[in-house]
Design a protein around this motif. Sequence first.
Motif, PDB file in Angstrom:
ATOM      1  N   GLN A   1      -3.013  -1.155  -3.910  1.00  0.00           N
ATOM      2  CA  GLN A   1      -2.888  -1.028  -2.464  1.00  0.00           C
ATOM      3  C   GLN A   1      -2.012  -2.168  -1.967  1.00  0.00           C
ATOM      4  N   GLY A   2      -0.776  -1.828  -1.605  1.00  0.00           N
ATOM      5  CA  GLY A   2       0.172  -2.835  -1.150  1.00  0.00           C
ATOM      6  C   GLY A   2      -0.188  -3.384   0.209  1.00  0.00           C
ATOM      7  N   PRO A   3       0.412  -4.520   0.587  1.00  0.00           N
ATOM      8  CA  PRO A   3       0.093  -5.136   1.880  1.00  0.00           C
ATOM      9  C   PRO A   3       0.524  -4.293   3.069  1.00  0.00           C
ATOM     10  N   ASN A   4       1.550  -3.475   2.892  1.00  0.00           N
ATOM     11  CA  ASN A   4       2.058  -2.666   3.997  1.00  0.00           C
ATOM     12  C   ASN A   4       1.988  -1.173   3.684  1.00  0.00           C
ATOM     13  N   SER A   5       1.017  -0.781   2.865  1.00  0.00           N
ATOM     14  CA  SER A   5       0.950   0.616   2.412  1.00  0.00           C
ATOM     15  C   SER A   5      -0.112   1.422   3.149  1.00  0.00           C
ATOM     16  N   ALA A   6      -0.397   1.068   4.406  1.00  0.00           N
ATOM     17  CA  ALA A   6      -1.443   1.775   5.145  1.00  0.00           C
ATOM     18  C   ALA A   6      -1.108   3.250   5.319  1.00  0.00           C
ATOM     19  N   ARG A   7       0.163   3.554   5.554  1.00  0.00           N
ATOM     20  CA  ARG A   7       0.541   4.944   5.757  1.00  0.00           C
ATOM     21  C   ARG A   7       0.439   5.741   4.469  1.00  0.00           C
ATOM     22  N   GLN A   8       0.583   5.057   3.298  1.00  0.00           N
ATOM     23  CA  GLN A   8       0.494   5.771   2.032  1.00  0.00           C
ATOM     24  C   GLN A   8      -0.954   6.095   1.673  1.00  0.00           C
ATOM     25  N   LEU A   9      -1.917   5.290   2.150  1.00  0.00           N
ATOM     26  CA  LEU A   9      -3.312   5.465   1.760  1.00  0.00           C
ATOM     27  C   LEU A   9      -3.878   6.801   2.222  1.00  0.00           C
ATOM     28  N   HIS A  10      -3.274   7.394   3.220  1.00  0.00           N
ATOM     29  CA  HIS A  10      -3.840   8.620   3.793  1.00  0.00           C
ATOM     30  C   HIS A  10      -3.114   9.877   3.309  1.00  0.00           C
ATOM     31  N   THR A  11      -2.145   9.735   2.416  1.00  0.00           N
ATOM     32  CA  THR A  11      -1.453  10.922   1.918  1.00  0.00           C
ATOM     33  C   THR A  11      -2.330  11.641   0.902  1.00  0.00           C
ATOM     34  N   PRO A  12      -2.263  12.962   0.837  1.00  0.00           N
ATOM     35  CA  PRO A  12      -3.078  13.713  -0.137  1.00  0.00           C
ATOM     36  C   PRO A  12      -2.769  13.323  -1.579  1.00  0.00           C
ATOM     37  N   GLN A  13      -1.510  13.050  -1.876  1.00  0.00           N
ATOM     38  CA  GLN A  13      -1.149  12.689  -3.246  1.00  0.00           C
ATOM     39  C   GLN A  13      -1.804  11.372  -3.671  1.00  0.00           C
ATOM     40  N   TYR A  14      -1.763  10.374  -2.774  1.00  0.00           N
ATOM     41  CA  TYR A  14      -2.353   9.083  -3.102  1.00  0.00           C
ATOM     42  C   TYR A  14      -3.863   9.208  -3.310  1.00  0.00           C
ATOM     43  N   ILE A  15      -4.522   9.964  -2.449  1.00  0.00           N
ATOM     44  CA  ILE A  15      -5.974  10.128  -2.569  1.00  0.00           C
ATOM     45  C   ILE A  15      -6.331  10.869  -3.856  1.00  0.00           C
ATOM     46  N   ALA A  16      -5.550  11.897  -4.187  1.00  0.00           N
ATOM     47  CA  ALA A  16      -5.844  12.680  -5.392  1.00  0.00           C
ATOM     48  C   ALA A  16      -5.670  11.850  -6.662  1.00  0.00           C
TER      49      ALA A  16
ATOM     50  N   ALA B   1      12.180   4.404  -1.241  1.00  0.00           N
ATOM     51  CA  ALA B   1      11.052   5.141  -0.674  1.00  0.00           C
ATOM     52  C   ALA B   1       9.761   4.324  -0.689  1.00  0.00           C
ATOM     53  N   CYS B   2       9.711   3.264  -1.483  1.00  0.00           N
ATOM     54  CA  CYS B   2       8.513   2.420  -1.574  1.00  0.00           C
ATOM     55  C   CYS B   2       8.769   1.020  -1.032  1.00  0.00           C
ATOM     56  N   ALA B   3       9.665   0.927  -0.071  1.00  0.00           N
ATOM     57  CA  ALA B   3       9.992  -0.388   0.480  1.00  0.00           C
ATOM     58  C   ALA B   3       8.804  -1.022   1.199  1.00  0.00           C
ATOM     59  N   PHE B   4       7.769  -0.244   1.511  1.00  0.00           N
ATOM     60  CA  PHE B   4       6.574  -0.818   2.148  1.00  0.00           C
ATOM     61  C   PHE B   4       5.755  -1.634   1.145  1.00  0.00           C
ATOM     62  N   VAL B   5       5.989  -1.438  -0.156  1.00  0.00           N
ATOM     63  CA  VAL B   5       5.289  -2.218  -1.182  1.00  0.00           C
ATOM     64  C   VAL B   5       5.991  -3.551  -1.398  1.00  0.00           C
ATOM     65  N   ALA B   6       7.304  -3.511  -1.546  1.00  0.00           N
ATOM     66  CA  ALA B   6       8.135  -4.697  -1.740  1.00  0.00           C
ATOM     67  C   ALA B   6       9.562  -4.310  -1.367  1.00  0.00           C
TER      68      ALA B   6
ATOM     69  N   ILE C   1       6.797  11.954  -6.732  1.00  0.00           N
ATOM     70  CA  ILE C   1       5.731  11.065  -6.262  1.00  0.00           C
ATOM     71  C   ILE C   1       5.886   9.716  -6.952  1.00  0.00           C
ATOM     72  N   TYR C   2       5.817   8.645  -6.183  1.00  0.00           N
ATOM     73  CA  TYR C   2       5.839   7.291  -6.736  1.00  0.00           C
ATOM     74  C   TYR C   2       4.435   6.716  -6.656  1.00  0.00           C
ATOM     75  N   THR C   3       4.028   6.064  -7.748  1.00  0.00           N
ATOM     76  CA  THR C   3       2.698   5.472  -7.762  1.00  0.00           C
ATOM     77  C   THR C   3       2.767   4.072  -8.352  1.00  0.00           C
ATOM     78  N   GLN C   4       2.007   3.152  -7.761  1.00  0.00           N
ATOM     79  CA  GLN C   4       1.938   1.770  -8.221  1.00  0.00           C
ATOM     80  C   GLN C   4       0.605   1.571  -8.931  1.00  0.00           C
ATOM     81  N   LEU C   5       0.643   1.246 -10.200  1.00  0.00           N
ATOM     82  CA  LEU C   5      -0.556   1.139 -11.015  1.00  0.00           C
ATOM     83  C   LEU C   5      -0.833  -0.304 -11.376  1.00  0.00           C
TER      84      LEU C   5
END
Length: 552
Positions: free
Chosen positions: A504-519, A446-451, A487-491
Motif C-alpha cells: 500500500q503506497g503512500p499515495n495509493s488511496a485511489r488504487q485501494l478501492h479498485t476491484p482488481q486491487y481488492i481481488a 500509470a503507477c506514479a502515485f507509488v513513486a 494490471i500493475y501490482t506492487q508486491l
Amino acid sequence: VLHETCGPMASINKLPTAIVHAGASNLKQLFQNFTIMPQSTTHVRISFRQVICIDVHFRSNGIVALRDGAFSLFDNSKVVDGFNPAPMFKAFLTMHVDDSVTGLHMRRISTAEDDNPPSPIGMDAVDVFSMSQQPSIGSPASRRGDGGLRFPSPMTPPSNPHTPASPARMPGIAPSPSTNLIGTPSPATLLTGGSPAPPQQLQINSPGSFVPMPSPVSSFVTPQGPSPASRHGAATSPGHPALHSPQTMIKDGDLSKSSVQLSHSRMLPQKAWAASIPTLLSNEAFDILLTPCMVTGAVCAVSPLERFLGCAFLRKHLPRIIQAEEELVTVPVQGTQPHVIQFKTEILQFRVSYNMNSFQSIHLNVQSTPDLREHWPAEVLEVVQQFFELKIACPPFKLNTVRAFCRLIGTPIRVLKDCIEIMRMELCPDNRHKWSVQWCLTVPPACAFVAPAGTPAVVFKKATGKMLFMLQFTKNVQQGGIEPQTIYTQLLYDINKNAIEQMQGPNSARQLHTPQYIAISQLLKRFSEAYQNSPECLVFPAVREILQKFES
C-alpha cells in the motif's frame, strides 16, 4: 555544397531527437536522445544524450568522414570538456567501410603509430578535406568546372619532398577566428616555420613528408593552447572549417583528383585515441548506420548507431551502479581486456562484454561459484543471460533498468531462483494461462502515485529481510481491435516470515478501492495463509496463483 551534402543530411534527419525521460539516475534530468549541432556547411556534430559526441565531415564524391568528437583536434590525448570517448567506436565504424567506394588504402609506413598518438603532421591522407572549402562567390577565376569542391592547385609546389614548401595562398577565403594575429604562432605556422599570413590571406601547410611522428602531439601546442572555441570545433567561420586544423593536411602539394588517396586505416588496436582518426564511409553505409531497423527480439526499430551508442552509454555507467549495490562486488579483469566488466555475488559470477560481431549489443555471461555449480543448471543461467540482452541492455537504454536488474541478481538464492522463473515466463509466455506476466523494473507512468515514474521498481533490504517489486499482468484474451487489459501490482515479500502481500503506497488511496486491487489482495492473503509454513519461497508460487486464478 547542397548537392554533395543533401544525402548525408537526409540520413542525419532520421535520428530521433525526442526527449528521454528517466534516462539517467536523476529523474528530474531530461535528455535529448540525439542533438544535431551544425558547425559549418560541411561539418556537423552529433551528441548522444549529452555524453557522447561524433564529428561528421561531408566530403565530395559520396564520402563521409566520422571520428569521435570527444577528442581534441589539436591533441588526441586530451578530451573535450563535457563529452566522453565511446569505447570500440573505431572497430564499429570499420565494420561498415566499403573499400570500393572510399578509395585505395594507404599502408602505414611504420608500426610506431600504433603505439603512439599521431601528431598533426603525421596524419594520413584520410584527413584531406577534399570538399571542405567553397570557392569565392565573387571570383569566377576561383570556380572550377568539374563539379567537385576541391582546393585549387598550390602556386608554389615543393621542390624537395623533405622540405616544407612555401605556403600557398588562397585568395577569397576569410581567415578563421582562431588565426593568430597577436604574435603567438598558430599550429600551422609552427609546422611551416614561416611568418604569419596577412589577415586577408590564409596559409596552408604542405608538408613534404607524411612520416608518422613518434613524439606526442602536445609538443606542437602553442604556449596558450587551443582556444575553447577551437576545442569544441567552433573556431571557424560559419561557412569554412579551419584549414590549419589536423583535418586539412595536404600531401606533397598535389591536389589533383588522381593523386588524392581517400584512405581508411586498417583496424587499429583499441587504444584510447584510435577513434580520433577519421574513418571514411560511403553515403550509402552512413545511411544504413542511421536508418532504424528491427533486430531479433526487439520491440521497436532502432538504428545501428543508436544501438551502439546506447550500449556504450550503459557500459560507461555500469561500474558505478555495481559499486552502489552492496550485494555486488567488482572483480578485476585479468589480461588486456579494457572493455570487459566482471563482478560477482555470493553465489554467481558475471562478465559483461561487447558482442564483437556487431558491437550493437552487450552480452552477459553468468556462472555459478564452483561449490554451487550443481544447483545452477546451464539452462537456468541462460535465462538470466537472455533476459539481460532482450530486456535490460536494449532501447530505451535506461540506467535505472540496469540498477533494478542488479538488485534482482543480488537477492538470496531462494528468492533469485523464483525471480528467474518469472523471467522465464516473460521470455516464453504460456498461453494456457489467463494472464501473462512481465517485470516492471522501473515505475511506469500509470503507477506514479507509488513513486515517481522511472524510479527503480525493485528494492531489497538485507537488514530487514524485505523485498519490494512490481509486476505487470496482461490478459491473454484478445478482443478485436481493443487493447488487452493490463494490471500493475506492487508486491512486498517478507523473507523472514515467508509471506507476500500487495504493498500500500503512500499515495495509493485511489488504487485501494479498485476491484482488481481488492481481488488480488484477497487472493494473496488466502495463498499466504495456506502456504505460510512451506519451506519453499512463495514469490513464484504466488505469481503462478495470480496467473491461473485471478478473474478481472
